[in-house]
Design a protein around this motif. Structure first.
Motif, mmCIF file in Angstrom:
data_model
loop_
_atom_site.group_PDB
_atom_site.id
_atom_site.type_symbol
_atom_site.label_atom_id
_atom_site.label_comp_id
_atom_site.label_asym_id
_atom_site.label_seq_id
_atom_site.Cartn_x
_atom_site.Cartn_y
_atom_site.Cartn_z
ATOM 1 N N ILE A 70 -40.941 13.407 7.452
ATOM 2 C CA ILE A 70 -40.686 12.586 6.266
ATOM 3 C C ILE A 70 -41.237 13.307 5.040
ATOM 4 C CG2 ILE A 70 -40.959 10.289 5.238
ATOM 5 C CD1 ILE A 70 -39.878 9.972 7.987
ATOM 6 N N GLY A 71 -40.548 13.198 3.940
ATOM 7 C CA GLY A 71 -41.097 13.668 2.680
ATOM 8 C C GLY A 71 -40.784 15.109 2.337
ATOM 9 N N GLN A 72 -39.942 15.754 3.154
ATOM 10 C CA GLN A 72 -39.525 17.111 2.800
ATOM 11 C C GLN A 72 -38.662 17.063 1.546
ATOM 12 O OE1 GLN A 72 -37.508 18.773 6.537
ATOM 13 N NE2 GLN A 72 -37.490 16.564 6.789
ATOM 14 N N GLU A 73 -38.766 18.094 0.730
ATOM 15 C CA GLU A 73 -37.892 18.181 -0.446
ATOM 16 C C GLU A 73 -36.831 19.225 -0.158
ATOM 17 O OE1 GLU A 73 -40.272 18.085 -4.251
ATOM 18 O OE2 GLU A 73 -41.887 17.844 -2.782
ATOM 19 N N THR A 74 -35.707 18.758 0.360
ATOM 20 C CA THR A 74 -34.636 19.662 0.775
ATOM 21 C C THR A 74 -33.308 19.145 0.221
ATOM 22 O OG1 THR A 74 -34.024 18.444 2.769
ATOM 23 C CG2 THR A 74 -35.882 19.976 2.951
ATOM 24 N N GLU A 75 -32.238 19.743 0.692
ATOM 25 C CA GLU A 75 -30.894 19.309 0.280
ATOM 26 C C GLU A 75 -30.477 18.001 0.937
ATOM 27 O OE1 GLU A 75 -27.932 22.155 1.077
ATOM 28 O OE2 GLU A 75 -28.324 23.306 -0.741
ATOM 29 N N THR A 76 -31.308 17.470 1.820
ATOM 30 C CA THR A 76 -30.931 16.294 2.598
ATOM 31 C C THR A 76 -30.918 15.024 1.763
ATOM 32 O OG1 THR A 76 -31.891 17.307 4.552
ATOM 33 C CG2 THR A 76 -31.552 14.944 4.636
ATOM 34 N N THR A 77 -31.866 14.927 0.835
ATOM 35 C CA THR A 77 -31.977 13.750 -0.025
ATOM 36 C C THR A 77 -32.139 14.249 -1.453
ATOM 37 O OG1 THR A 77 -33.173 12.632 1.765
ATOM 38 C CG2 THR A 77 -33.205 11.581 -0.404
ATOM 39 N N VAL A 78 -31.209 13.859 -2.310
ATOM 40 C CA VAL A 78 -31.258 14.380 -3.681
ATOM 41 C C VAL A 78 -31.186 13.248 -4.694
ATOM 42 C CG1 VAL A 78 -30.146 16.536 -2.956
ATOM 43 C CG2 VAL A 78 -28.760 14.701 -3.971
ATOM 44 N N GLY A 79 -31.663 13.562 -5.888
ATOM 45 C CA GLY A 79 -31.435 12.719 -7.045
ATOM 46 C C GLY A 79 -30.380 13.384 -7.913
ATOM 47 N N ALA A 80 -29.830 12.612 -8.851
ATOM 48 C CA ALA A 80 -28.808 13.161 -9.744
ATOM 49 C C ALA A 80 -29.181 12.852 -11.187
ATOM 50 C CB ALA A 80 -27.441 12.565 -9.424
ATOM 51 N N LEU A 81 -29.192 13.899 -12.006
ATOM 52 C CA LEU A 81 -29.348 13.716 -13.448
ATOM 53 C C LEU A 81 -27.948 13.817 -14.052
ATOM 54 C CD1 LEU A 81 -31.400 13.396 -15.779
ATOM 55 C CD2 LEU A 81 -31.304 15.888 -16.030
ATOM 56 N N ILE A 82 -27.525 12.755 -14.723
ATOM 57 C CA ILE A 82 -26.147 12.672 -15.217
ATOM 58 C C ILE A 82 -26.188 12.583 -16.740
ATOM 59 C CG2 ILE A 82 -23.996 11.346 -15.104
ATOM 60 C CD1 ILE A 82 -24.976 10.246 -12.380
ATOM 61 N N GLU A 83 -25.497 13.505 -17.395
ATOM 62 C CA GLU A 83 -25.564 13.588 -18.855
ATOM 63 C C GLU A 83 -24.174 13.506 -19.474
ATOM 64 O OE1 GLU A 83 -28.285 17.382 -18.155
ATOM 65 O OE2 GLU A 83 -28.479 16.664 -20.246
ATOM 66 N N ALA A 84 -24.091 12.783 -20.578
ATOM 67 C CA ALA A 84 -22.842 12.726 -21.357
ATOM 68 C C ALA A 84 -23.181 12.263 -22.761
ATOM 69 C CB ALA A 84 -21.831 11.772 -20.725
ATOM 70 N N GLY A 85 -22.531 12.864 -23.740
ATOM 71 C CA GLY A 85 -22.712 12.451 -25.131
ATOM 72 C C GLY A 85 -24.166 12.435 -25.570
ATOM 73 N N GLY A 86 -24.950 13.348 -25.042
ATOM 74 C CA GLY A 86 -26.349 13.430 -25.446
ATOM 75 C C GLY A 86 -27.264 12.418 -24.783
ATOM 76 N N LYS A 87 -26.708 11.613 -23.863
ATOM 77 C CA LYS A 87 -27.530 10.622 -23.153
ATOM 78 C C LYS A 87 -27.732 11.073 -21.711
ATOM 79 C CE LYS A 87 -27.669 7.611 -26.556
ATOM 80 N NZ LYS A 87 -28.926 7.161 -27.199
ATOM 81 N N ARG A 88 -28.833 10.635 -21.128
ATOM 82 C CA ARG A 88 -29.150 11.066 -19.765
ATOM 83 C C ARG A 88 -29.512 9.880 -18.879
ATOM 84 N NH1 ARG A 88 -33.410 15.424 -19.275
ATOM 85 N NH2 ARG A 88 -34.598 14.086 -20.691
ATOM 86 N N LEU A 89 -28.877 9.836 -17.724
ATOM 87 C CA LEU A 89 -29.148 8.810 -16.718
ATOM 88 C C LEU A 89 -29.602 9.517 -15.445
ATOM 89 C CD1 LEU A 89 -26.963 5.762 -15.745
ATOM 90 C CD2 LEU A 89 -27.582 7.426 -13.994
ATOM 91 N N ALA A 90 -30.694 9.047 -14.873
ATOM 92 C CA ALA A 90 -31.160 9.623 -13.610
ATOM 93 C C ALA A 90 -30.966 8.594 -12.506
ATOM 94 C CB ALA A 90 -32.624 10.025 -13.702
ATOM 95 N N TYR A 91 -30.418 9.060 -11.376
ATOM 96 C CA TYR A 91 -30.106 8.170 -10.261
ATOM 97 C C TYR A 91 -30.826 8.700 -9.025
ATOM 98 C CZ TYR A 91 -27.157 5.684 -6.829
ATOM 99 O OH TYR A 91 -26.687 4.899 -5.805
ATOM 100 N N VAL A 92 -31.777 7.920 -8.540
ATOM 101 C CA VAL A 92 -32.594 8.331 -7.395
ATOM 102 C C VAL A 92 -32.696 7.144 -6.434
ATOM 103 C CG1 VAL A 92 -34.793 9.341 -6.661
ATOM 104 C CG2 VAL A 92 -33.924 9.817 -8.973
ATOM 105 N N PRO A 93 -31.647 6.893 -5.637
ATOM 106 C CA PRO A 93 -31.647 5.683 -4.805
ATOM 107 C C PRO A 93 -32.524 5.782 -3.562
ATOM 108 C CG PRO A 93 -29.629 6.912 -4.467
ATOM 109 C CD PRO A 93 -30.374 7.613 -5.572
ATOM 110 N N GLY A 94 -32.928 7.003 -3.201
ATOM 111 C CA GLY A 94 -33.821 7.165 -2.059
ATOM 112 C C GLY A 94 -34.848 8.222 -2.384
ATOM 113 N N CYS A 95 -36.137 7.888 -2.206
ATOM 114 C CA CYS A 95 -37.203 8.822 -2.569
ATOM 115 C C CYS A 95 -38.471 8.376 -1.848
ATOM 116 C CB CYS A 95 -37.404 8.800 -4.083
ATOM 117 S SG CYS A 95 -38.691 9.923 -4.657
#
Lengths: 299, 299
Positions: free
Chosen positions: A171-196
């Motif tokens: 548990i707790g490895q930082e790999t490609e298995t579980t990722v977050g997404a930083l989503i940017e448009a029009g100078g705004k930023r939304l971060a989506y991290v549903p599992g961490c």
């Protein structure tokens, strides 16, 4: 940028098909204090016309039906969804791919590890390669799943999906298995991290200054499920940091400048599901919103 | 015996997520002439307490929510569904297995061929063997998936699931790949045949004298989808005999004594979906009912 939380619950949804915990019981009974919630999924668009679906939940057909912006809009066959992105291989994030069949073209984006996990199951061949291109995404490199959206994936502490566990998983490895997404448009930023599984210094740096954070709200305390009597697993064992307590998301992110903080992926055992409850008030007092299905953000 | 048609549509449902054929367009618009329908599934019980689920559609969570008889009824975790039976390996009949996770014990029954197709996909390991026993069923041998129900599976002309097709599949083979189920309780008999490429003499013999027949109503004419402009496949190519025309189900079963004849597994392109339409009236005039979701039968 527009974002619609299609499903705000963790795996199983609220109510869960076989559950009579106090929260599910209220939802089955139609008690307004616990809104029914479908499983974890997010839609994001730079323009309200073309959408990125982030995670495809088992409830996707019902979610699309409930969301006019995602109805087909022209011709005989069409979908405003031009691309799908997966943040892990959990059933609550991939099963909905089976609903997105019917020869509809879109691009499926995920890390190599997640794509391989999915592709190893032939049932996903209903998404034929001539219609659905599978695109490997490298961590920490910006890409545009739909024109006008810049997305960067980053590893967060997690674990392999339940259906790929063998023995006791790490548990707790930082790999490609579980990722977050930083989503940017029009100078705004939304971060989506549903599992961490844990809030790290790296994660705090990445989230600093985002306009909206949608974050893992699976459990209130690490032992929610044990307290509810419905299971033996802690949040940690499932790869989810609790909302509260030492090291919990609220405390660990308290000093990070973030525009709006919203919990998503909320498990049916989490007491914040009850409107006006002590737990709900406590997280709201800390500046967090508890997401509900259909919550729409314009930023 | 009680039977509830949980989902009366073929794969994709009505409306289908990416479809704007005239019928889906009416369903998207809330036009009362086309009822929304979820994907193919049936629940059967000898006593109204313990249920057999026949096929697990992608819409199963929504279907269970809409069906009080299938809500959990006691303890913290429970389901009235004690067993699941699959009649083929199509996505619209197996994807819902992924929703029936959460450590709930039940038995999964199917032919060896269908079980093998499912089990080859590791994602179905969310149904861990310690909770969900997979039971191979031989054709033409009666078994009791729940106490008080006697079920006999029989081969009908069919084809392999779409996701297992390689090149041009052989259509109309009578193998373990596509089966019908004869379900008996309290001296009454219900036959469930949601997919069938051709009505054979053997099938006519088996269906003779049943109290209720739930039969493949995918297409009205063999070329429904081509006429609708949404595809190139005939009913035959998809493994489905048409309702009408020479060799169609209505004509082929006209002389067989059957108590009640009901079409299920209705594709969104089938004109019988439109209430009061010429096609609907034509099949009703032949003594057939067009199923809708929630249609409940007591026999």
């Amino acid at each position: 940028m527009q974002a619609i939380i299609l499903g705000s619950a963790a795996g199983g949804g609220v109510p869960q098909w076989n559950c009579r915990c106090p929260h599910c019981t209220m939802a089955w009974a139609g008690d307004a204090r616990v809104k029914p919630r479908t499983q974890s999924s997010l839609a994001v668009s730079p323009d309200g016309e073309t959408w990125l679906l982030v995670n495809a939940s088992p409830d996707i057909r019902q979610q699309l039906f409930a969301t006019p912006a995602l109805h087909p809009a022209r011709g005989l066959r069409h979908s405003p969804i031009a691309a799908v992105l997966l943040t892990n291989g959990d059933v609550d994030h991939v099963a909905g791919l089976l609903t997105l069949r019917e020869s509809q073209p879109f691009r499926l984006h995920a890390t190599r590890n997640i794509l391989d996990s999915v592709s190893a199951n032939r049932v996903f061949d209903v998404l034929a390669p001539e219609h659905v291109a599978r695109r490997e995404v490298a961590l920490d490199e910006s890409f545009a799943p739909v024109p006008g959206l810049a997305v960067t994936l980053f590893a967060v502490p997690g674990k392999v999906p339940l259906w790929l566990e063998e023995g006791t998983p790490e548990i707790g490895q930082e790999t490609e298995t579980t990722v977050g997404a930083l989503i940017e448009a029009g100078g705004k930023r939304l971060a989506y991290v549903p599992g961490c599984a844990r809030v790290t210094d790296d994660l705090r740096r990445r989230l600093s200054g985002v306009d909206v954070l949608l974050f893992d709200g699976t459990v209130y305390l690490d032992d929610d499920m044990i307290r509810a009597g419905v299971g033996t697993k802690t949040g940690w064992r499932m790869g989810h940091v609790p909302m509260t307590g030492e090291g919990g998301a609220i405390a660990a992110l308290a000093e990070v400048p973030i525009g709006r903080r919203i919990f998503v992926h909320i498990n049916n055992t989490n007491p914040v599901l009850v409107e006006e409850s002590e737990a709900r008030r406590a997280v709201e007092a800390e500046g967090w919103t508890v997401a509900h299905d259909g919550l729409t953000l314009t930023l």
